[in-house]
Design a protein around this motif. Structure first.
Motif, mmCIF file in Angstrom:
data_model
loop_
_atom_site.group_PDB
_atom_site.id
_atom_site.type_symbol
_atom_site.label_atom_id
_atom_site.label_comp_id
_atom_site.label_asym_id
_atom_site.label_seq_id
_atom_site.Cartn_x
_atom_site.Cartn_y
_atom_site.Cartn_z
ATOM 1 N N TYR A 3 0.819 -1.219 0.000
ATOM 2 C CA TYR A 3 0.000 0.000 0.000
ATOM 3 C C TYR A 3 0.850 1.266 0.000
ATOM 4 C CZ TYR A 3 -4.126 -2.854 0.921
ATOM 5 O OH TYR A 3 -5.143 -3.768 0.833
ATOM 6 N N SER A 4 2.022 1.230 0.642
ATOM 7 C CA SER A 4 2.827 2.451 0.737
ATOM 8 C C SER A 4 3.685 2.685 -0.507
ATOM 9 C CB SER A 4 3.728 2.396 1.975
ATOM 10 O OG SER A 4 4.621 1.303 1.899
ATOM 11 N N SER A 5 4.191 1.600 -1.150
ATOM 12 C CA SER A 5 5.136 1.794 -2.250
ATOM 13 C C SER A 5 4.587 1.450 -3.631
ATOM 14 C CB SER A 5 6.398 0.942 -2.007
ATOM 15 O OG SER A 5 6.084 -0.440 -2.000
ATOM 16 N N VAL A 6 3.453 0.744 -3.691
ATOM 17 C CA VAL A 6 2.871 0.386 -4.988
ATOM 18 C C VAL A 6 1.523 1.071 -5.194
ATOM 19 C CG1 VAL A 6 2.054 -1.508 -6.441
ATOM 20 C CG2 VAL A 6 4.086 -1.830 -5.013
ATOM 21 N N ALA A 7 0.636 0.946 -4.208
ATOM 22 C CA ALA A 7 -0.700 1.538 -4.338
ATOM 23 C C ALA A 7 -0.735 3.003 -3.912
ATOM 24 C CB ALA A 7 -1.705 0.738 -3.506
ATOM 25 N N PHE A 8 0.334 3.477 -3.229
ATOM 26 C CA PHE A 8 0.412 4.873 -2.770
ATOM 27 C C PHE A 8 -0.805 5.252 -1.933
ATOM 28 C CE2 PHE A 8 3.344 4.616 -6.232
ATOM 29 C CZ PHE A 8 4.399 5.421 -5.861
ATOM 30 N N ASP A 9 -1.124 4.393 -0.975
ATOM 31 C CA ASP A 9 -2.256 4.609 -0.079
ATOM 32 C C ASP A 9 -1.734 4.515 1.353
ATOM 33 O OD1 ASP A 9 -4.589 4.580 1.409
ATOM 34 O OD2 ASP A 9 -5.696 3.375 -0.044
ATOM 35 N N ASN A 10 -1.286 5.649 1.886
ATOM 36 C CA ASN A 10 -0.683 5.659 3.211
ATOM 37 C C ASN A 10 -1.651 5.237 4.304
ATOM 38 O OD1 ASN A 10 1.815 6.453 2.264
ATOM 39 N ND2 ASN A 10 1.422 8.637 2.573
ATOM 40 N N GLN A 11 -2.916 5.592 4.156
ATOM 41 C CA GLN A 11 -3.885 5.261 5.207
ATOM 42 C C GLN A 11 -4.060 3.755 5.338
ATOM 43 O OE1 GLN A 11 -5.199 7.248 7.480
ATOM 44 N NE2 GLN A 11 -3.976 8.893 6.580
ATOM 45 N N ARG A 12 -4.114 3.050 4.224
ATOM 46 C CA ARG A 12 -4.257 1.590 4.304
ATOM 47 C C ARG A 12 -2.962 0.946 4.796
ATOM 48 N NH1 ARG A 12 -7.658 -0.696 -0.788
ATOM 49 N NH2 ARG A 12 -7.857 -2.448 0.649
ATOM 50 N N ALA A 13 -1.848 1.545 4.471
ATOM 51 C CA ALA A 13 -0.573 1.041 5.003
ATOM 52 C C ALA A 13 -0.534 1.220 6.517
ATOM 53 C CB ALA A 13 0.597 1.766 4.348
ATOM 54 N N ILE A 14 -0.995 2.366 7.001
ATOM 55 C CA ILE A 14 -1.048 2.607 8.451
ATOM 56 C C ILE A 14 -1.973 1.592 9.115
ATOM 57 C CG2 ILE A 14 -1.901 4.226 10.193
ATOM 58 C CD1 ILE A 14 -0.805 6.496 8.399
ATOM 59 N N ALA A 15 -3.104 1.290 8.468
ATOM 60 C CA ALA A 15 -4.039 0.301 9.026
ATOM 61 C C ALA A 15 -3.382 -1.068 9.140
ATOM 62 C CB ALA A 15 -5.289 0.218 8.160
ATOM 63 N N ALA A 16 -2.550 -1.438 8.158
ATOM 64 C CA ALA A 16 -1.846 -2.730 8.223
ATOM 65 C C ALA A 16 -0.874 -2.760 9.398
ATOM 66 C CB ALA A 16 -1.122 -2.992 6.913
ATOM 67 N N TYR A 17 -0.152 -1.658 9.605
ATOM 68 C CA TYR A 17 0.762 -1.613 10.745
ATOM 69 C C TYR A 17 -0.007 -1.602 12.063
ATOM 70 C CZ TYR A 17 4.757 -0.811 7.704
ATOM 71 O OH TYR A 17 5.744 -0.955 6.750
ATOM 72 N N ALA B 234 6.893 -2.352 13.354
ATOM 73 C CA ALA B 234 5.621 -1.679 13.078
ATOM 74 C C ALA B 234 5.652 -0.247 13.582
ATOM 75 C CB ALA B 234 4.475 -2.448 13.728
ATOM 76 N N LEU B 235 6.190 -0.029 14.779
ATOM 77 C CA LEU B 235 6.257 1.317 15.334
ATOM 78 C C LEU B 235 7.138 2.218 14.480
ATOM 79 C CD1 LEU B 235 6.601 0.414 19.122
ATOM 80 C CD2 LEU B 235 4.675 1.599 18.068
ATOM 81 N N ASN B 236 8.293 1.699 14.063
ATOM 82 C CA ASN B 236 9.217 2.493 13.249
ATOM 83 C C ASN B 236 8.581 2.877 11.919
ATOM 84 O OD1 ASN B 236 12.209 3.311 12.596
ATOM 85 N ND2 ASN B 236 11.551 2.073 10.861
ATOM 86 N N ASN B 237 7.974 1.893 11.243
ATOM 87 C CA ASN B 237 7.447 2.159 9.899
ATOM 88 C C ASN B 237 6.186 3.007 9.926
ATOM 89 O OD1 ASN B 237 9.556 0.597 9.076
ATOM 90 N ND2 ASN B 237 8.339 -1.145 8.428
ATOM 91 N N VAL B 238 5.332 2.790 10.927
ATOM 92 C CA VAL B 238 4.115 3.605 10.982
ATOM 93 C C VAL B 238 4.471 5.049 11.361
ATOM 94 C CG1 VAL B 238 3.416 3.325 13.414
ATOM 95 C CG2 VAL B 238 1.680 3.464 11.621
ATOM 96 N N ALA B 239 5.555 5.227 12.109
ATOM 97 C CA ALA B 239 6.015 6.585 12.417
ATOM 98 C C ALA B 239 6.407 7.323 11.143
ATOM 99 C CB ALA B 239 7.198 6.531 13.382
ATOM 100 N N ILE B 240 7.105 6.621 10.242
ATOM 101 C CA ILE B 240 7.501 7.230 8.960
ATOM 102 C C ILE B 240 6.271 7.631 8.165
ATOM 103 C CG2 ILE B 240 8.603 6.755 6.736
ATOM 104 C CD1 ILE B 240 10.552 4.922 8.285
ATOM 105 N N LEU B 241 5.253 6.767 8.145
ATOM 106 C CA LEU B 241 4.034 7.071 7.387
ATOM 107 C C LEU B 241 3.282 8.257 7.973
ATOM 108 C CD1 LEU B 241 2.740 3.474 6.617
ATOM 109 C CD2 LEU B 241 3.738 5.105 5.016
ATOM 110 N N TYR B 242 3.246 8.360 9.293
ATOM 111 C CA TYR B 242 2.597 9.528 9.893
ATOM 112 C C TYR B 242 3.353 10.804 9.522
ATOM 113 C CZ TYR B 242 -0.877 7.069 12.694
ATOM 114 O OH TYR B 242 -1.959 6.330 13.085
ATOM 115 N N GLY B 243 4.682 10.700 9.400
ATOM 116 C CA GLY B 243 5.447 11.857 8.942
ATOM 117 C C GLY B 243 5.074 12.252 7.528
ATOM 118 N N ARG B 244 4.872 11.244 6.656
ATOM 119 C CA ARG B 244 4.440 11.539 5.283
ATOM 120 C C ARG B 244 3.069 12.201 5.261
ATOM 121 N NH1 ARG B 244 5.708 5.932 1.988
ATOM 122 N NH2 ARG B 244 7.962 5.836 2.386
ATOM 123 N N GLU B 245 2.254 11.853 6.249
ATOM 124 C CA GLU B 245 0.917 12.433 6.311
ATOM 125 C C GLU B 245 0.898 13.788 7.011
ATOM 126 O OE1 GLU B 245 -2.308 10.905 5.109
ATOM 127 O OE2 GLU B 245 -0.580 10.342 3.892
ATOM 128 N N GLY B 246 2.054 14.274 7.416
ATOM 129 C CA GLY B 246 2.142 15.602 8.012
ATOM 130 C C GLY B 246 1.991 15.627 9.512
#
Length: 831
Positions: free
Chosen positions: A449-463, A476-488
């Protein structure tokens, strides 16, 4: 008219009839369960032996279904069901014997009939006429007549038929025995679960006994085997690790963390993790337990043993499994893993929910051997390229090896390799995610979801689902932190990264925490984390890159350059590429554009050597923006695009590796609408199944850039603001074009606000986008203050710009000289 006493009528008007009240067959004092039992017994007595057998079989099936449901829903051990089966089998001969003995025979009544006939004062026949005499108050039963001696003896003869076996095999006893049997099952099961949960006796788990804390880390040492079976034993170890990773009781120490710990022990990270080395590592790192095992080949098959030891080597639990041939090896490892997990304290429900090991790995032992070697090569030796080749070999053998696809996708991404290969691997892992363990399945979903579908919200849901399995999962904590940063949401990103470091002080988590502190402009705290990173992981390249970035945040570019040049002598591979780009940012920021181009070209060559197919385009982006922003020469920028496209034609690359969208953005900045739209259309044709999230936001930016080049300032501003809303994680990326738009529209005050935001960019962009814009932006801020009559501010920014570009390339020196002269003129004029 008065009735006479002797002729009093009943309510129906019939004279000479009286109502008699007779007791019911069940006395008032009989308990309801007793009455129900009698009713059941009477119903059974009416059935034949075959009917009773059928009733028992159906009742047994229902009872087993109830036991099975209770076992699953209440997390009871697997032996409860066979225990119930044994009890029902033992009850079958009892039921058959009772049915045969109690079956009605000619001239005999059933069990209840005999009991009724034996009761004193009860008669089965109706009274004869004349046996009752009338009196004035109703019917009176006379005293019983005396019977002859022969008649009195008859009941005694009937009673003699109640033999011991007939008295024992009664339906009352059979039903009572069945109830007691299942009461026994309940008591045994409850006692076992109580002892297991409270750490009592042999049933007590290691967690319940306090020998291992829940969610504490645990090491898996390599299985011991003969030299001939060493490679297969490593594969068995990896298979065991995959299966055991499904535990929800403890956390397995990740291979990357083991490699880091081995370095801290001053050992080669490729050192085999034998039980002895594992125990040493456990004592050093405070790990409470080690799982060790052995694998041996016997004439009759294979034998695998597993044991859980404390850090001193004391065996806490051990178990053994056998396999008849190679096809039974994986099921045996599965059983071994589950038994050890059960003894640790894993719930029976969780163990039953796991997929078989063969399904979540591969049925091919050779593919598993290659996968195991790839993991060692990547995680311990740090050789991503060789590991990727081994993974590809494993996938040639088993194209449905989901774990290998996931690991391949991650490896290519870490190398910043071919987008097409990475997307293929990540997508294939996503498609085969049902063949992964729950944790790996969520990792595969999040990566897709994060690198192919470009859907950060669904990637966050997976984590988030990963964190439901283990709230302290550091990955999970490390990667979801990065995604929250992408989301501002940088505040949440920082909190999650701090929590990750508390749980798992790895090079990755420390590096990300330092970066988060720099993004928050907390440079002193970042320095402390970088120092810790250098101390704990001296060979890791992150500390060197972060040191360069921290000096850039302090605006000490001389020190940043020194750190970069020192780091170049100590790094290689991906680490050296990153340091070179850091040096490029420092040199460009200070106006030394030729040296910056040389560093970028060197980084691009190294990337090409590492297998990045579009490496030639890596130097295009900085050179293009240098021509546009610094030299203000759109013609030179266009010639640079054409040079690189001739050198590396788009058609020579895989569709996903072709930088259609990046090139479209460059043409949009030049105001070339036709080429922008042609490249966007070419991308959609080449990648028809690309998710809209991959290009929709870019289209908004392209439209804004075209509006800016066409002089439609308000349309450009609206477009940039819309892009900011769509990409909140890079909100400050838009300040420079917004400043240009407002500046071009004559709104100098608003433009000044955006220019000031641009020069204060935090994080990695300090040495990326801002490296190109900082000098020209300082120059323009000084000019705006000068135009607005704010001479002190103008002098300060002229001087800051001149100091920054003091050693800039010769063609830039006239601008430096003019700025310094104007600053001195203002100072002289104001005394």
């Amino acid at each position: 008219m008065l009735e006479s006493a002797g002729a009093r009528g009943n309510s129906c008007g019939s004279p000479d009839r009286r109502i008699s009240f007779r007791p019911s067959s069940v006395s008032v004092g009989t308990p309801a369960p007793e009455a129900a039992l009698r009713k059941i017994v009477r119903e059974i007595q009416r059935r034949t032996v075959w009917q009773c057998l059928g009733i028992y079989v159906v009742g047994s099936w229902i009872a087993l279904q109830v036991v099975d449901v209770l076992k699953d829903n209440m997390g009871l051990p697997d032996w409860v069901f066979p225990f119930a089966v044994v009890l029902l089998i033992l009850g079958l001969p009892v039921v058959l014997a009772t049915a045969i003995i109690q079956e009605r025979l000619p001239g005999q009544g059933g069990e209840d009939d005999r009991r009724r006939s034996a009761r004193p004062g009860r008669s089965a026949r109706l009274p004869e006429p004349g046996e009752y005499a009338s009196s004035g108050s109703g019917y009176v039963r006379p005293a019983p007549k005396r019977e002859p001696a022969a008649a009195v003896a008859a009941p005694a003869e009937a009673a003699s038929d109640e033999t011991p076996h007939r008295r024992l095999f009664t339906w009352r006893n059979a039903l009572g025995g069945g109830a007691l049997a299942f009461l026994f099952l309940t008591v045994v099961t409850s006692g076992f679960m109580f002892m297991r949960a409270n750490g009592i006796g042999p049933a007590g788990t290691l967690v319940a006994r306090g020998l291992i804390d829940e969610r504490s880390p645990i090491l898996v040492a390599e299985f011991e085997a003969s030299a001939a079976d060493a490679e297969l034993a490593r594969a068995m170890t990896e298979a065991f690790r995959i299966d055991f990773s499904q535990t929800q009781v403890v956390r397995l120490m990740e291979p990357a963390r083991i490699a880091e710990a081995l370095r801290r022990m001053e050992l080669d990270p490729t050192t085999a993790l034998t039980p002895e080395v594992a125990r040493r590592l456990a004592r050093r790192e405070g790990i409470p337990a080690v799982i060790a095992g052995s694998f041996s080949r016997l004439p009759g098959g294979y034998v695998m043993t597993g044991r859980i030891e404390d850090a001193e080597g004391a065996v806490l639990v051990s178990h053994r499994e056998t396999a008849g041939d190679s096809t039974e090896v994986l099921p045996a490892i599965d059983a071994l893993s589950k038994k050890l997990r059960e003894r640790l304290g894993e719930s029976f429900s969780s163990l039953r929910a796991d997929e078989p090991l063969e399904r979540v790995t591969t049925s091919s032992l050779r593919a598993l051997e290659l996968y195991s070697e790839a993991v060692r090569t990547i995680e311990y030796a740090g050789n991503e390229e060789s590991g990727i080749r081994l993974l590809e070999e494993a996938l040639d053998i088993d194209p449905e090896f989901a774990s290998a696809w996931r690991k391949l996708g991650v490896g290519i991404q870490n190398l910043h390799g071919a987008t097409a290969r990475s997307a293929e691997a990540v997508t294939r892992a996503f498609e085969l995610r049902d063949r992964l363990t729950p944790r790996e399945r969520y990792l595969a979903e999040a990566s897709y979801y994060s690198s192919v579908a470009f859907d950060n919200q669904r990637a966050i849901a997976a984590y988030d689902r990963m964190l439901d399995l283990d709230p302290n999962d550091p990955w999970a904590l490390n990667n979801v932190a990065i995604l929250y940063g992408r989301e501002g949401d940088h505040e949440r990103s920082l909190r999650l990264t701090e929590r990750t470091v508390e749980l798992d002080t790895s090079a990755t988590s420390l590096g990300n925490l330092a970066l988060e502190y720099l993004r928050a402009r907390r440079v002193d705290e970042a320095d402390s984390v970088i120092a810790l990173l250098q101390t704990k992981f001296p060979a890791d390249h992150r500390a060197r890159w972060l040191t360069i970035l921290a000096e850039a945040h302090r605006e000490d570019f001389a020190e940043a350059e020194k750190a970069a040049r020192d780091a170049l002598a100590e790094t290689d591979g991906v680490g050296q590429v990153r340091v070179l780009w850091g040096l490029h940012g420092v040199l460009k920021t200070t106006g030394r554009l030729r040296e910056a181009d040389e560093a970028a070209a060197r980084a691009a060559r190294l990337s090409a050597d590492l297998g990045v197919p579009s490496a030639a385009y890596a130097v295009l982006w900085p050179r293009f923006w240098t021509a546009v922003v610094v030299h203000r020469d759109p013609g030179a920028a266009r010639r640079e695009i054409e040079r690189v496209r001739d050198q590396a034609p788009l058609e020579s690359l895989e569709p996903l590796d072709r930088p259609y969208l990046g090139l479209a953005g460059l043409y949009a900045a030049l105001g070339d609408r036709a080429e922008t739209e042609a490249l966007l259309a070419a991308f959609k044709r080449a990648v028809p199944d690309a998710p809209t999230g991959r290009y929709e936001d870019d289209e908004v930016w392209f439209a804004a850039d075209l509006a800016l080049s066409e002089g439609r300032w308000d349309d450009a501003i609206a477009g940039y603001e819309e892009w900011r809303r769509l990409e909140p994680g890079c909100a400050n990326c838009i300040d420079y074009p917004l400043a240009i738009a407002h500046d071009s529209a004559g709104r100098l005050e608003v433009a000044l606000e955006h220019y000031l935001e641009e020069i204060d960019r935090p994080g990695e962009s300090r040495l990326r986008q801002r490296a190109t814009t900082l000098g020209p932006t300082l120059e323009r801020i000084a000019q705006i203050h000068d135009e607005l009559g704010r001479l002190e501010e103008a002098a300060a920014y002229y001087a800051r710009f001149a100091d920054l570009w003091a050693e800039a390339d010769p063609e830039l020196q006239p601008r430096v000289t003019a700025a310094r002269a104007r600053a001195e003129e203002i100072v002289r004029a104001r005394g």
